[in-house]
Scaffold this active site. Structure first.
Site, PDB file in Angstrom:
ATOM      1  N   GLY A 106      -4.605 -13.610  25.494  1.00  0.00           N
ATOM      2  CA  GLY A 106      -3.913 -15.360  25.627  1.00  0.00           C
ATOM      3  C   GLY A 106      -4.741 -16.510  25.036  1.00  0.00           C
ATOM      4  O   GLY A 106      -5.692 -15.827  23.850  1.00  0.00           O
ATOM      5  N   ASP A 154       4.036 -14.823  28.793  1.00  0.00           N
ATOM      6  CA  ASP A 154       4.634 -15.714  28.894  1.00  0.00           C
ATOM      7  C   ASP A 154       5.276 -16.412  27.783  1.00  0.00           C
ATOM      8  O   ASP A 154       6.007 -17.389  27.226  1.00  0.00           O
ATOM      9  CB  ASP A 154       4.096 -16.953  29.656  1.00  0.00           C
ATOM     10  CG  ASP A 154       3.338 -16.428  30.998  1.00  0.00           C
ATOM     11  OD1 ASP A 154       4.519 -15.911  31.720  1.00  0.00           O
ATOM     12  OD2 ASP A 154       2.567 -17.091  31.491  1.00  0.00           O
ATOM     13  N   MET A 196       7.959 -15.585  35.991  1.00  0.00           N
ATOM     14  CA  MET A 196       6.912 -15.894  35.703  1.00  0.00           C
ATOM     15  C   MET A 196       6.979 -16.836  34.712  1.00  0.00           C
ATOM     16  O   MET A 196       8.012 -16.828  33.961  1.00  0.00           O
ATOM     17  CB  MET A 196       5.501 -14.697  35.136  1.00  0.00           C
ATOM     18  CG  MET A 196       4.794 -14.119  36.321  1.00  0.00           C
ATOM     19  SD  MET A 196       3.487 -12.933  36.175  1.00  0.00           S
ATOM     20  CE  MET A 196       3.548 -12.764  37.472  1.00  0.00           C
ATOM     21  N   HIS A 286       3.721  -9.706  39.951  1.00  0.00           N
ATOM     22  CA  HIS A 286       4.362  -8.951  39.266  1.00  0.00           C
ATOM     23  C   HIS A 286       4.223  -7.788  38.800  1.00  0.00           C
ATOM     24  O   HIS A 286       4.222  -7.024  37.720  1.00  0.00           O
ATOM     25  CB  HIS A 286       2.451  -8.645  39.593  1.00  0.00           C
ATOM     26  CG  HIS A 286       1.211  -9.583  38.905  1.00  0.00           C
ATOM     27  ND1 HIS A 286       1.491 -10.174  40.421  1.00  0.00           N
ATOM     28  CD2 HIS A 286      -0.157  -9.993  38.598  1.00  0.00           C
ATOM     29  CE1 HIS A 286       0.479 -12.042  39.899  1.00  0.00           C
ATOM     30  NE2 HIS A 286      -0.625 -11.567  38.644  1.00  0.00           N
ATOM     31  N   VAL A 516      24.872   0.594  16.423  1.00  0.00           N
ATOM     32  CA  VAL A 516      23.493   0.684  16.632  1.00  0.00           C
ATOM     33  C   VAL A 516      23.182   1.369  15.260  1.00  0.00           C
ATOM     34  O   VAL A 516      22.444   1.705  15.461  1.00  0.00           O
ATOM     35  CB  VAL A 516      23.419   2.155  17.684  1.00  0.00           C
ATOM     36  CG1 VAL A 516      24.517   1.772  19.031  1.00  0.00           C
ATOM     37  CG2 VAL A 516      24.520   3.306  17.069  1.00  0.00           C
ATOM     38  N   ASN A 518      22.816  -0.469  12.410  1.00  0.00           N
ATOM     39  CA  ASN A 518      22.101  -1.993  11.503  1.00  0.00           C
ATOM     40  C   ASN A 518      22.271  -0.956  10.176  1.00  0.00           C
ATOM     41  O   ASN A 518      21.386  -1.222   9.533  1.00  0.00           O
ATOM     42  CB  ASN A 518      20.607  -1.330  11.836  1.00  0.00           C
ATOM     43  CG  ASN A 518      20.435  -2.621  11.832  1.00  0.00           C
ATOM     44  OD1 ASN A 518      20.434  -3.618  12.189  1.00  0.00           O
ATOM     45  ND2 ASN A 518      18.629  -2.698  11.213  1.00  0.00           N
ATOM     46  N   ARG A 642      11.444  23.209  20.680  1.00  0.00           N
ATOM     47  CA  ARG A 642      12.476  22.277  21.459  1.00  0.00           C
ATOM     48  C   ARG A 642      13.932  21.853  20.870  1.00  0.00           C
ATOM     49  O   ARG A 642      13.024  20.806  20.012  1.00  0.00           O
ATOM     50  CB  ARG A 642      12.543  22.511  22.856  1.00  0.00           C
ATOM     51  CG  ARG A 642      11.990  23.321  24.009  1.00  0.00           C
ATOM     52  CD  ARG A 642      12.685  24.101  24.270  1.00  0.00           C
ATOM     53  NE  ARG A 642      12.487  24.771  25.002  1.00  0.00           N
ATOM     54  CZ  ARG A 642      11.293  26.202  24.930  1.00  0.00           C
ATOM     55  NH1 ARG A 642      11.272  26.497  23.594  1.00  0.00           N
ATOM     56  NH2 ARG A 642      10.924  26.554  26.398  1.00  0.00           N
ATOM     57  N   GLN A 651      24.570   5.014  21.886  1.00  0.00           N
ATOM     58  CA  GLN A 651      26.395   3.946  22.106  1.00  0.00           C
ATOM     59  C   GLN A 651      26.314   3.510  22.888  1.00  0.00           C
ATOM     60  O   GLN A 651      26.666   2.554  23.294  1.00  0.00           O
ATOM     61  CB  GLN A 651      27.240   4.021  20.906  1.00  0.00           C
ATOM     62  CG  GLN A 651      26.952   4.822  19.774  1.00  0.00           C
ATOM     63  CD  GLN A 651      28.633   5.479  19.825  1.00  0.00           C
ATOM     64  OE1 GLN A 651      29.745   5.440  20.353  1.00  0.00           O
ATOM     65  NE2 GLN A 651      28.783   4.759  17.706  1.00  0.00           N
ATOM     66  N   ARG A 722      27.694   3.964   3.082  1.00  0.00           N
ATOM     67  CA  ARG A 722      27.529   2.966   4.462  1.00  0.00           C
ATOM     68  C   ARG A 722      26.707   2.475   4.991  1.00  0.00           C
ATOM     69  O   ARG A 722      26.030   2.116   5.981  1.00  0.00           O
ATOM     70  CB  ARG A 722      28.060   3.261   5.684  1.00  0.00           C
ATOM     71  CG  ARG A 722      29.635   4.088   5.301  1.00  0.00           C
ATOM     72  CD  ARG A 722      31.024   5.443   6.463  1.00  0.00           C
ATOM     73  NE  ARG A 722      29.995   4.518   7.984  1.00  0.00           N
ATOM     74  CZ  ARG A 722      31.268   3.752   8.377  1.00  0.00           C
ATOM     75  NH1 ARG A 722      32.437   3.881   8.048  1.00  0.00           N
ATOM     76  NH2 ARG A 722      30.779   3.867   9.507  1.00  0.00           N
TER      77      ARG A 722
END
Length: 766
Positions: A106, A154, A196, A286, A516, A518, A642, A651, A722
């Protein structure tokens, strides 16, 4: 590619502040990119104290030591050091040959690091005089470079749209809000949620936007005198409109105009005593700091880590200490102490009662969030109507966040005095007259609901233009909001092209990207993509964890996205994939062979698992089954495979905080733009809009929300596949490959230059 490598100097990694989600992604990226450049990288444990104590607290970092870190939270420490302690810390660094510091923390931690840098020459001088280091050692370590990354839930550090950890904290908060909403509706309760934010109200403000709260208390803007009466009146009004619950969000640092604290218990007593409402309080504490990092925080941390190494590579003795930051979707560098000073200026403004200044100093992102909240929550609908009818329609596949955009657009339209019309089932509904008024209370609770409450279809309007024009006239529609994916863009384009034949189409229109995939031209982000990305990332986490016991296993995961590789690429970066196959980046059997060989080598290390992502339309011949069979055959005796096809789970689900907030701001902004455009297009007693700029896509471009004419975007659109022809995220793909230990070159021709805080203002943020 990188212009230079580290020479005698090493990269030094220090973790400060309290732990927040997403720090590990930054640590992982900094370590691996540092090693990639040829630097020797060190971890420092226990913050500044570890720097002073030295020894085992300063350890070399390896590639494998940051494996499987992405979904974890880094231990950290808040400590400081005396002058003698700083001398010892400097001595430890000199002995190891370290002159580059990457600090995560921070403003306090970063300020301490800058002070350490400022007195570096004096510390070296004193060490030489004390005989603890030689003149030669002091000469080799004559200057100290510092780059900071801000880790704080924050989001209280000025100069950046989002600090690492904030988005994950919002995920924890919204999970609780959603759970509370369910029980509150069942019992007709008022819930007060304390989050917080002792000196910054960002978490409270965005939570209020994301859940449609009735009231929010933040330290930057205390309520006006007599707020108690106003609050009670607002809660009563909401109940009178049929609402079964009230939600009040309180930042822990909330205060009144005279500087007295406003606590959740104080608000509960007020509501209970005056209104008699059944009221409950929840103080999150927390829990907001923990949990699995969100996809956004992982990507943010990874991008910031890479940028931090690049900043250190290019640093000179005259380069001021900087922080790597986020503006819109752009990585930027800002002078550390400028950011710290503006952050302090916010506190000063609040202490002096200059609350409007405090809001502005927080940055354009915070200011826009506040203004949107005020408009949607605190402005009563006007008594005089505008006689304007605005229709809203959802187009294409459903996605999380669509409903937040619709709710925001409806309420902003009502506030403007318009009559809002809901069109059900896409362009089909517009053609068949499935149109009805939608009211303020009709959209209550929609922010947190997934899918499309209006109903949506993929049908385009081209074959229904006659019927659509008749219904635009029949229902006296003056403007149209189209919320959807690529079909929304193409459908809007068809309506614009039909203006030459159908005068009814000459009305202002705006397309809000929501898919979804984009893949909508004119916008770097679409509503719904963040939720899908988090779904993929969390699924990949579980898949990788399942291999923890079996070892030597490679998973092939297929993602959605059509021909757009955004989800596969960004999920690959967030989940730590070894490769991500996409349509935009062509690949051959030789590339597949290289990937298999890479995994064979990986199995010889301590990291005995692999993750491969494949976009569903990345290649017509190299299908998911083909790649699975290839890897299975070539990996015989070394690893087994796998296969997972994630499908439509991408979606669904409840929207993430980002999609709720993004949808809310997009919906509100679209209606405000339409309102102004209607004034421009009002001629001779009627509305007539036939210019290209009267039908636009509202999208985010780098650092700004912009309206771009549909027709102008056609040239940058691959209509066959597309997707937009230009996609910003493709430049991030090399980062994923470097972090997976591929020996490639990283193009830094578009590196971020040092900017200044007063010039950097993003209108979006999260």
């Amino acid at each position: 590619m990188f212009r230079a490598n580290f020479s005698a100097a090493d990269l030094f990694l220090i973790m400060l502040f309290v732990c927040v989600s997403g720090m590990n992604a930054a640590v992982r990226a900094t370590v691996r990119v540092g090693l990639y450049t040829g630097a020797k990288v060190y971890f420092v444990h226990e913050g500044y104290q570890g720097l002073v104590d030295g020894g085992e607290n300063i350890r070399p970092a390896t590639w494998e030591s940051v494996s499987m870190m992405l979904q974890l939270v880094t231990p950290a420490a808040r400590t400081s050091a005396s002058r003698d302690g700083r001398m010892t810390a400097a001595c430890n660094l000199v002995k190891l040959g370290i002159t580059n510091l990457c600090v995560i923390g921070g403003d306090g931690s970063l300020t301490g690091a800058n002070a350490f840098r400022t007195e570096w020459s004096g510390l070296l001088h004193d060490l030489v005089r004390a005989g603890r280091i030689t003149d030669e050692e002091a000469k080799k370590s004559s200057h100290l470079n510092i780059v900071g990354m801000v880790g704080s839930i924050d989001n209280d550090f000025c100069g950046t749209d989002m600090t690492i950890g904030t988005d994950s904290a919002l995920h924890r908060i919204i999970e609780v809000v959603d759970a509370i909403t369910t029980t509150a509706q069942s019992h007709q309760r008022t819930f007060i949620l304390e989050v917080m934010g002792r000196h910054c109200g960002y978490l409270a403000l965005v939570t209020a936007l994301a859940c449609g709260a009735d009231w929010v208390f933040i330290p930057e803007m205390p309520p006006d005198e007599g707020w108690e009466n106003h609050l009670c009146r607002r809660l009563q009004d909401q109940r009178a409109r049929g609402s079964r619950l009230n939600v009040i969000i309180v930042a822990e640092g909330a205060m009144s105009r005279d500087g007295k604290p406003i606590s959740s218990e104080q608000i509960k007593k007020l509501v209970t005593d005056r209104l008699g409402f059944d009221t409950r309080t929840t103080v999150l504490g927390h829990v907001q700091r923990g949990g699995t990092p969100s996809a956004f925080d992982r990507i943010l941390g990874s991008r910031m880590g890479v940028e931090a190494v690049m900043a250190l590579l290019e640093a000179t003795p005259d380069t001021p200490a900087c922080v790597v930051s986020l503006s819109g979707n752009q990585a930027v560098r800002l002078p550390l102490m400028e950011c710290v000073q503006v952050t302090k200026d916010v506190t000063t403004a609040m202490a002096e009662g200059r609350f409007e200044d405090a809001i502005k100093l927080r940055g354009k992102s915070f200011e826009n969030n506040w203004n949107t909240y005020k408009q949607l929550a605190h402005i009563n609908p006007p008594d005089v109507k505008s006689n304007i009818n605005v229709a809203i329609v959802n187009i294409g596949a459903p996605c999380a966040g669509m409903n937040a955009a619709v709710r925001s657009a409806v309420r902003m339209g009502i506030i403007q005095g318009h009559t809002m019309l809901a069109v059900h089932d896409g362009f089909d509904g517009l053609a068949h007259g499935q149109i009805e008024p939608i009211t303020w209370t009709s959209v209550s609770g929609w922010t947190g609901k997934g899918g499309s409450m209006l109903g949506t279809k993929r049908s385009l309007p081209g074959k229904m233009l006659e019927e659509i024009s008749m219904n635009i006239a029949k229902f006296n529609i003056h403007a149209l909001v189209i919320v959807g994916g690529f079909e929304a863009y193409v459908g809007g384009l068809e309506l614009v092209q039909a203006r030459e034949t159908y005068e009814e189409m000459c009305i202002p229109m705006v397309v809000i990207p929501a898919t979804v995939s984009n893949n909508v031209p004119g916008s770097d982000f679409s509503i719904g993509a963040d939720t899908a990305l988090n779904t993929i990332t969390s699924t990949c986490d579980r898949i990788k964890q399942s291999a923890a016991g079996t070892k030597r296993r490679v998973f092939i995961v297929e993602t959605m996205g059509g021909y757009c590789g955004y989800l596969a690429t960004m999920a690959g970066l967030a989940a730590g994939a070894d490769a991500a196959y996409i349509f935009e980046e062509k690949f051959s059997i030789k590339d597949l062979e290289v990937n298999v060989e890479h995994l064979v080598e990986k199995m010889k290390t301590t990291v005995k698992r692999g993750l491969i992502l494949r976009n569903e339309n990345s290649n017509a011949n190299y299908t998911t089954d083909f790649i699975f069979n290839l890897y299975s055959e070539e990996g015989k005796g070394i690893f087994d495979c796998r296969k997972n096809v994630l499908g439509h789970m991408q979606q669904g689900g409840t929207p993430t905080p980002f999609d709720r907030n993004f949808g809310t701001k997009m919906g509100a902004k679209s209606v405000l733009w339409l309102t102004e455009k209607l004034k421009e297009c009002y001629r001779h007693g009627r509305i007539f809009a036939n210019t290209p700029d009267s039908a636009c896509v509202l999208g985010m471009r780098k650092r700004a929300l912009t309206f771009q004419p549909l027709a102008d975007l056609k040239g940058d659109t691959d209509l066959e596949h597309r997707i937009p022809k230009t996609q910003w995220w493709l430049k991030i793909r090399p980062i994923m490959k470097i972090l997976a230990k591929y020996n490639i070159k990283l193009d830094t021709s578009e590196h971020a230059d040092m900017e200044h805080v007063i010039k950097k203002r993003s209108p979006l943020g999260k």
